[in-house]
Design an enzyme around this catalytic site. Structure first.
Site, PDB file in Angstrom:
ATOM      1  N   ASN A 182      37.420  30.728 -56.135  1.00 54.17           N
ATOM      2  CA  ASN A 182      38.164  31.795 -56.803  1.00 54.17           C
ATOM      3  C   ASN A 182      37.205  32.496 -57.769  1.00 54.17           C
ATOM      4  OD1 ASN A 182      39.924  33.422 -58.205  1.00 54.17           O
ATOM      5  ND2 ASN A 182      40.966  31.745 -59.280  1.00 54.17           N
TER       6      ASN A 182
ATOM      7  N   HIS B 125      48.640  31.406 -59.646  1.00 55.73           N
ATOM      8  CA  HIS B 125      47.538  30.804 -60.406  1.00 55.73           C
ATOM      9  C   HIS B 125      47.948  30.719 -61.874  1.00 55.73           C
ATOM     10  CE1 HIS B 125      43.640  30.361 -62.376  1.00 55.73           C
ATOM     11  NE2 HIS B 125      43.214  29.877 -61.221  1.00 55.73           N
TER      12      HIS B 125
ATOM     13  N   GLU C 281      46.711  22.380 -59.939  1.00 59.57           N
ATOM     14  CA  GLU C 281      45.725  22.735 -60.960  1.00 59.57           C
ATOM     15  C   GLU C 281      46.321  22.500 -62.345  1.00 59.57           C
ATOM     16  OE1 GLU C 281      42.585  25.613 -59.292  1.00 59.57           O
ATOM     17  OE2 GLU C 281      44.197  26.816 -60.133  1.00 59.57           O
TER      18      GLU C 281
ATOM     19  N   SER D 119      37.957  22.696 -63.237  1.00 55.60           N
ATOM     20  CA  SER D 119      36.605  22.295 -63.663  1.00 55.60           C
ATOM     21  C   SER D 119      35.860  21.487 -62.605  1.00 55.60           C
ATOM     22  CB  SER D 119      36.667  21.492 -64.969  1.00 55.60           C
ATOM     23  OG  SER D 119      37.174  22.297 -66.006  1.00 55.60           O
TER      24      SER D 119
ATOM     25  N   GLY E 152      36.832  27.475 -59.456  1.00 55.95           N
ATOM     26  CA  GLY E 152      36.593  28.720 -60.182  1.00 55.95           C
ATOM     27  C   GLY E 152      35.123  28.865 -60.522  1.00 55.95           C
ATOM     28  N   GLY E 153      34.751  28.464 -61.750  1.00 55.05           N
ATOM     29  CA  GLY E 153      33.400  28.671 -62.275  1.00 55.05           C
ATOM     30  C   GLY E 153      32.281  28.282 -61.315  1.00 55.05           C
TER      31      GLY E 153
HETATM   32  C1  PEP Z   1      40.594  28.149 -60.879  1.00 51.34           C
HETATM   33  O1  PEP Z   1      40.303  29.273 -61.210  1.00 51.34           O
HETATM   34  O2  PEP Z   1      41.502  27.973 -60.077  1.00 51.34           O
HETATM   35  C2  PEP Z   1      39.838  27.034 -61.439  1.00 51.34           C
HETATM   36  C3  PEP Z   1      40.181  25.819 -61.110  1.00 51.34           C
HETATM   37  O3  PEP Z   1      38.802  27.338 -62.298  1.00 51.34           O
HETATM   38  P1  PEP Z   1      37.647  26.328 -62.786  1.00 51.34           P
HETATM   39  O4  PEP Z   1      37.117  25.625 -61.565  1.00 51.34           O
HETATM   40  O5  PEP Z   1      36.626  27.226 -63.414  1.00 51.34           O
HETATM   41  O6  PEP Z   1      38.268  25.380 -63.740  1.00 51.34           O
END
Ligand code: PEP
Length: 267
Positions: free
Chosen positions: A19, A104, A176, A225, A246-247
Site C-alpha cells: 500500500n 483502511h 490491521e 509495521s 505500507g512503509g
Molecule cells: C498499511 O498501510 O496498511 C500498513 C500496514 O502500513 P505500515 O506497514 O507502514 O504499518
C-alpha cells in the site's frame, strides 16, 4: 482499455500487498514499478499486488505485467457515477485494478468513514467484479478496554452484510490493528501471539456465521509495521495468508525481501 479477467481468490492462497498510500509522483511510481518488474518472478500460488495512488493507476496499468503483479486501488466511492466531486467509483476503476483496499484504518479514522460506507464499498466491489481487501482492526484504546473481539466481529458483520454467501469467496480480509500501523502516534509492532489471538477471533466468527469451509478458505492478511525482519514471524502465524505492507513496500529491496520470504515460507 484492456478489460481484465476476474481474479478471485480461489486461484491464489498467499498475497503480498504493498500500500503506497499518498507517496510517489506518477514518474516515481513508474520507475519503481519498472524496478519491481525486473526483479520479480511469477510464482504459482503467490499474488503480488501494489496499490499506488489513484493518479498513477492508469499509466501503471499500461506498464504492468499482470503475470507478475496486479494493481489495487486504495479507496473507492460506492456509487457507480454521479455528482460526487473528487471521488472515483468502482465502475471507473474496472479495467485498471483487480483489487480495492476498503476500510483502511486511515479511511476509517482520518476520513471518518463509517461501517455503513465501508459495507457499501465492499458491495460495490463485488457488483463490479473487483476483489475488496476489507481492512479491520481495533484501536489502542479499544484494545486496552478489552473490546478487540467485539470490534473485529462488528467490523466483519457490517463489512460483509451485503455480500451473498456465493460471493464470499470474492473477499479478502486484512487484519490491521490500528496501534501497529506505522505513522499512527505511539504505534508499535504487534507480537505474533497478539495477532494469533485476533486471527482466532476472525476465523471463529466467520465459521460460526458462514460455516467452516468458507471460514477456512477466506484469505486473511496481516498488516502493521511489517518489514523484512518480522515478516517471517507474521507469515508463519497459522491462519495468516499474506501481508498488507505500507512503509516497507516503498523500498524495493525491502518489498522484494518480503516477497522472497513469502515464497520460502508459504509455497
Ligand atoms: C498499511 O498501510 O496498511 C500498513 C500496514 O502500513 P505500515 O506497514 O507502514 O504499518
Amino acid at each position: 482499455m484492456v478489460l481484465l479477467g476476474l481474479c478471485y481468490n480461489t486461484i491464489m492462497r498467499t498475497y503480498i500487498v504493498g500500500n503506497w498510500k499518498m507517496n510517489f509522483t506518477i514518474g516515481e511510481s513508474s520507475i519503481y514499478l519498472h524496478k519491481l518488474l525486473k526483479r520479480i518472478k511469477p510464482a504459482r500460488g503467490l499474488q503480488i499486488v501494489i496499490a499506488p495512488s489513484s493518479i498513477a493507476l492508469q499509466p501503471l496499468s499500461l506498464q504492468i505485467d499482470r503475470k507478475k503483479l496486479k494493481l489495487a486501488a486504495q479507496n473507492c466511492n460506492a456509487k457507480d457515477y454521479g455528482a460526487y466531486t473528487g471521488e472515483t467509483s468502482v465502475t471507473q476503476l474496472r479495467g485498471l485494478v483487480n483489487y480495492i483496499i476498503v476500510g483502511h484504518s486511515e479511511r476509517r479514522h482520518v476520513f471518518n468513514e463509517t461501517d455503513n460506507m465501508i459495507r457499501e464499498k465492499v458491495a460495490a466491489c463485488i457488483r463490479n467484479n473487483i476483489t475488496p481487501i476489507l481492512c479491520i482492526g481495533e484501536t489502542e484504546s479499544q484494545r486496552s478496554f478489552g473490546e478487540t473481539k467485539d470490534v473485529l466481529r462488528d467490523q466483519l458483520i457490517s463489512g460483509l452484510a451485503d455480500v451473498s454467501r456465493e460471493d464470499l469467496d470474492k473477499v479478502i480480509i486484512a487484519y490491521e490493528p490500528v496501534w501497529a500501523i506505522s505513522g499512527v502516534k505511539g504505534a508499535h509492532p504487534a507480537v505474533p501471539d497478539d495477532i494469533a489471538e485476533s486471527v482466532k477471533i476472525i476465523r471463529e466468527h466467520l465459521s460460526d456465521t458462514y460455516g467452516k469451509e468458507i471460514a477456512e478458505k477466506m484469505p486473511l492478511l496481516y498488516g502493521g509495521s511489517v518489514n523484512p525482519s518480522n515478516a517471517g514471524a507474521y507469515l508463519t502465524i497459522p491462519g495468516i495468508d499474506g501481508l498488507l505492507i505500507g512503509g516497507a513496500s516503498l523500498i524495493a529491496d525491502q518489498f522484494i525481501d518480503i516477497i522472497e520470504l513469502a515464497k520460502k515460507i508459504k509455497l
